[in-house]
Design a protein around this motif. Sequence first.
Motif: not given
Length: 342
Positions: A219-223, A251-253, A261-264, A269-271
């Motif tokens: 998953m990418e988190y940037s718009d 992430g990281g892009e 990102p969930g950050n917990y 894991v679901p990914f």
Amino acid sequence: MARKLFSSFDLKGLHLKNRIVMSPMCQYSVTAKNGIPNEWHYVHYLSRAIGGAGLIIMEMTDIDPDGRITDFDLGLWSDDHIPAFAKIIDGVHAHNGKIGIQIAHAGRKTEDAVTPIAPSAIKFPGSPYRMPHALTTEEVQDVIRKFADAVRRAVKAGVDTIELHGAHGYLIHQFQSPLTNKRDDIYGQDFARFGVEVIQAVKNEMPPDMPLLFRISAMEYSDGGYDIDHAIELSKAYQAAGVDMFHVSTGGEGPVGQKKPGNYPGYQVPFAHQIREALNVPVIAVGMLEDPVLVEEVINKEEADLVAIGRGMLRDPYWVANAAVTLQDNPDQIPKPYRAAY
């Protein structure tokens, strides 16, 4: 009671004594000269082997001096690097561990290269990053050859497996993302093509029974960034090219946009589970997996085949032994010279 976390796992010719992986984590050691690992790295990795990790993946190791995140990172761009890696690998094997190396190029995310390279001339936001040079089609072929050469050296050094870094905004990831790949040649028409050709090239340098791992950002988190569906399609192409297991991160892009990102603990894991189910392929889950009870549940529920421990294993070289105590598992997980302490 025997815990599944401590059960063995086999993938092609790789036999692991448990399901616990030490994540590849850059050390940025100021004493690492010219990309060659030193005594810090030797002690760092052997202590985790003694501590019981089933698989250790050495930190991001780059195919070119200008492919490093910083000038303090490791590399395998020369045969001169092989002996220092072999010393670490032999040491890990002497303590009944298995070890691989994560092979990579930082692309536009290098901090110290005067002129970074990338699929397209799009700068990574912020300082200290510089505007990259967009690779020509011919230059792309040279980069692919360097990936293969680095893997050849890793195999000569004695590794048990190879991991390609296709996550966190580094070069392979840059080619597979519509945010960073604006090319109009064959490597822009198919976002998976660069990764596929790297995979095919490195497989030619690996023994047939050695598994190839691939770390992917699911998953990418940037718009405007891609989501899990795009990652699954990429993974299908990479699996067909020869990847045997996916190490699933996110992430990281670039800067985080509306998607957060969930950050917990366990948020990624679901990914990993979705890629596992979609491709019927073994996966490694990673991301704040430090609680032994949680990681045992991830393995028991078959959400992932292996779990990678990052910061938890930085803090505690004996994470595996202490997890065995927490889960009341077989004391054989504890190194014999240390059992009196328990």
